[in-house]
Design an enzyme around this catalytic site. Sequence first.
Site, PDB file in Angstrom:
ATOM      1  N   CYS A 133      -4.015  12.949  12.877  1.00 49.43           N
ATOM      2  CA  CYS A 133      -5.039  11.940  12.941  1.00 49.43           C
ATOM      3  C   CYS A 133      -4.677  11.231  14.056  1.00 49.43           C
ATOM      4  CB  CYS A 133      -4.752  11.083  11.682  1.00 49.43           C
ATOM      5  SG  CYS A 133      -3.007  10.614  12.573  1.00 49.43           S
ATOM      6  N   ASP A 151       4.732   0.742  12.242  1.00 48.89           N
ATOM      7  CA  ASP A 151       3.962   0.221  11.343  1.00 48.89           C
ATOM      8  C   ASP A 151       3.187  -1.147  12.028  1.00 48.89           C
ATOM      9  OD1 ASP A 151       2.731   2.869  10.310  1.00 48.89           O
ATOM     10  OD2 ASP A 151       3.024   1.476   7.919  1.00 48.89           O
ATOM     11  N   LYS A 195       1.112  -1.097   0.096  1.00 53.44           N
ATOM     12  CA  LYS A 195       0.088   0.323  -0.295  1.00 53.44           C
ATOM     13  C   LYS A 195       0.987   0.659  -0.182  1.00 53.44           C
ATOM     14  CE  LYS A 195      -1.914   2.132   4.008  1.00 53.44           C
ATOM     15  NZ  LYS A 195      -1.359   3.529   3.855  1.00 53.44           N
ATOM     16  N   ASN A 196       1.817   0.958   0.646  1.00 55.31           N
ATOM     17  CA  ASN A 196       2.605   2.677   0.847  1.00 55.31           C
ATOM     18  C   ASN A 196       3.467   2.479  -0.074  1.00 55.31           C
ATOM     19  OD1 ASN A 196       1.477   3.424   3.074  1.00 55.31           O
ATOM     20  ND2 ASN A 196       3.204   2.426   5.020  1.00 55.31           N
ATOM     21  N   ARG A 211      -8.661  -0.088   4.745  1.00 58.53           N
ATOM     22  CA  ARG A 211      -7.798   1.031   3.957  1.00 58.53           C
ATOM     23  C   ARG A 211      -6.608   0.300   3.585  1.00 58.53           C
ATOM     24  NH1 ARG A 211      -6.227   5.365   8.216  1.00 58.53           N
ATOM     25  NH2 ARG A 211      -4.687   5.517   5.972  1.00 58.53           N
ATOM     26  N   ARG A 247       0.750  15.931  13.255  1.00 59.45           N
ATOM     27  CA  ARG A 247       1.539  14.430  11.783  1.00 59.45           C
ATOM     28  C   ARG A 247       1.724  16.380  10.710  1.00 59.45           C
ATOM     29  NH1 ARG A 247      -0.401   9.383  10.165  1.00 59.45           N
ATOM     30  NH2 ARG A 247       1.468   9.327   8.482  1.00 59.45           N
TER      31      ARG A 247
HETATM   32  C1  UD1 Z   1       4.520   6.808   6.043  1.00 64.76           C
HETATM   33  C2  UD1 Z   1       4.007   5.675   6.109  1.00 64.76           C
HETATM   34  C3  UD1 Z   1       3.308   5.211   7.332  1.00 64.76           C
HETATM   35  C4  UD1 Z   1       4.368   5.021   7.896  1.00 64.76           C
HETATM   36  C5  UD1 Z   1       5.063   5.861   8.365  1.00 64.76           C
HETATM   37  C6  UD1 Z   1       6.490   6.165   8.625  1.00 64.76           C
HETATM   38  C7  UD1 Z   1       2.387   5.961   3.843  1.00 64.76           C
HETATM   39  C8  UD1 Z   1       1.487   6.712   2.955  1.00 64.76           C
HETATM   40  N1  UD1 Z   1       2.389   6.187   5.526  1.00 64.76           N
HETATM   41  O1  UD1 Z   1       3.571   7.661   6.492  1.00 64.76           O
HETATM   42  O2  UD1 Z   1       2.524   4.207   7.047  1.00 64.76           O
HETATM   43  O3  UD1 Z   1       3.688   4.953   9.430  1.00 64.76           O
HETATM   44  O4  UD1 Z   1       5.579   6.679   6.714  1.00 64.76           O
HETATM   45  O5  UD1 Z   1       7.189   5.030   8.691  1.00 64.76           O
HETATM   46  O6  UD1 Z   1       4.121   5.872   3.468  1.00 64.76           O
HETATM   47  N2  UD1 Z   1       7.707  13.973  10.685  1.00 64.76           N
HETATM   48  C9  UD1 Z   1       7.820  15.757  10.397  1.00 64.76           C
HETATM   49  N3  UD1 Z   1       7.590  16.824   9.570  1.00 64.76           N
HETATM   50  C10 UD1 Z   1       7.517  16.423   8.382  1.00 64.76           C
HETATM   51  C11 UD1 Z   1       7.211  14.876   8.325  1.00 64.76           C
HETATM   52  C12 UD1 Z   1       7.327  13.706   9.224  1.00 64.76           C
HETATM   53  O7  UD1 Z   1       8.209  16.362  11.585  1.00 64.76           O
HETATM   54  O8  UD1 Z   1       6.946  17.158   7.487  1.00 64.76           O
HETATM   55  C13 UD1 Z   1       7.552  13.206  11.475  1.00 64.76           C
HETATM   56  C14 UD1 Z   1       6.319  12.405  11.850  1.00 64.76           C
HETATM   57  O9  UD1 Z   1       5.224  13.343  13.064  1.00 64.76           O
HETATM   58  C15 UD1 Z   1       6.579  10.932  12.918  1.00 64.76           C
HETATM   59  C16 UD1 Z   1       8.541  11.275  11.339  1.00 64.76           C
HETATM   60  O10 UD1 Z   1       8.405  12.433  10.822  1.00 64.76           O
HETATM   61  O11 UD1 Z   1       7.212  11.438  13.455  1.00 64.76           O
HETATM   62  C17 UD1 Z   1       7.664  10.238  10.609  1.00 64.76           C
HETATM   63  O12 UD1 Z   1       6.317  10.593   9.775  1.00 64.76           O
HETATM   64  P1  UD1 Z   1       6.887  10.333   8.120  1.00 64.76           P
HETATM   65  O13 UD1 Z   1       7.589   9.177   7.675  1.00 64.76           O
HETATM   66  O14 UD1 Z   1       6.703  11.555   7.228  1.00 64.76           O
HETATM   67  O15 UD1 Z   1       5.738   9.146   7.802  1.00 64.76           O
HETATM   68  P2  UD1 Z   1       4.391   9.530   6.462  1.00 64.76           P
HETATM   69  O16 UD1 Z   1       5.248   9.488   5.607  1.00 64.76           O
HETATM   70  O17 UD1 Z   1       3.658  10.604   6.819  1.00 64.76           O
END
Ligand code: UD1
Length: 419
Positions: free
Chosen positions: A115, A306, A22-23, A398, A120
Amino acid sequence: MEKFVIEGGRPLKGEIRVSGSKNATLPILAATLLTDGVCEIRNVPKLRDTWTMCKLLRTLGKTVEISGNKVTISGSANTPVADYKLVSTMRGSFCVLGPLLAKLGKAKVSMPGGCVIGVRPIDLHLKGILALGAKADFEAGNVIASASKLKGAQMYLGGTFGSSVLATANVMMAAALAHGETIIESAACEPEIEDLGSFLSAMGAKIEGQGTPRIVINGVRKLHGVSYRIGSDRIEAGTFLLMAAAVKSDILVKDVQYNHLLALIDKLSYTGVRVDKDGSDIRIRCKKILKPANVVTHPHPGFPTDLQAQYMALMAITPGVSIVTDRVFPDRFMHIAELNRMGAQIRRDTGSAIIEGVRQLYGAPVMASDLRASAALVIAGLVAKGKTEIHRIYHLDRGYEDLDQKLIQLGAKVFREKD
Ligand code: UD1
């Protein structure tokens, strides 16, 4: 709405094939915005999140045809506005920002907000596109980004909680069509980023280092259509391994990359589970009572956030004390209360959960709160004595393709019923 009814206490047996990731699928579908050519994407999991992304692509001007696990995308993006209703239902849709900006010079994407797994932020996404020379503003809950020309740049994308998967994806996609060389330092190393890099390369992008903390992209003028197969879902595979360990069973999990699951396999081996690579499959054998083991989640190749909830379900029925700490999403503990309703003894202590393993869980009505928390409840339901009803299983739909059917194939008693 639908619910799962699980009659617990039965071992699993046989084999199961893992679906496409999915990701990996979500950013790869978004990346089709970068071309006017036809993209045929195979091994796409049939999931609510996948369909949401397909709908979003249609609203952006693409033609999307779905046939089983194959999605064919053609036509051209003709509007930079990503619909609030769709983006707000799925955080993954924020990864249309980079491709829209690169292809149309403009993107208006609703901010994804928080969420249930915690706050996030999007600062790293913005840092990346600003480094490429874009401007970004906020207006009525939207990010509005624009750039007459994106220019390659070196950037550091590490954040407080490590690297960001989707921020890395957004920058990779934007940089693929930027002028000159982009170097992403502290890039996310997740296998889904490797998959996206392979997809972009197949479209004609010049990209190296995906899967390592340093990704180098040399922008090209144009990308072309492609036929591509998505890799298998390591989180689904890991969930099946944890299910088998919880019900003390032997199963074969097919079409898995063993290397993608080393942190989990290492932990399972320590607890006493036997996990063997068998070509592109993994055989898991679990007969005895396990010993507890602490886990701290980290970005890849660390233990994945995850799989944290599902691992906690296993520790809940493993005698002794274990501590689970989430360093990626420190508030991702909504599943504790529901597991405790089934007899688990887990208490929260800031970013950690302290688990006192019990010998038995008991079936109960429980509520799914997010995707992976729901999978933890399924594990608990498979182990529990009696009947467990899991409400709001749209969360499971999902991210897990045909989970009930796959569990039935493994011998579990799982029923999908109207709620
Ligand atoms: C993706 C995955 C999700 C998984 C996560 C972490 C998808 C669709 N989703 O989510 O299933 O749980 O990676 O492996 O691929 N952060 C910041 N600033 C940002 C973005 C993120 O501080 O601009 C922080 C987040 O709050 C979190 C960490 O970085 O603590 C990792 O998040 P991130 O890797 O961005 O998660 P997603 O890419 O949204």
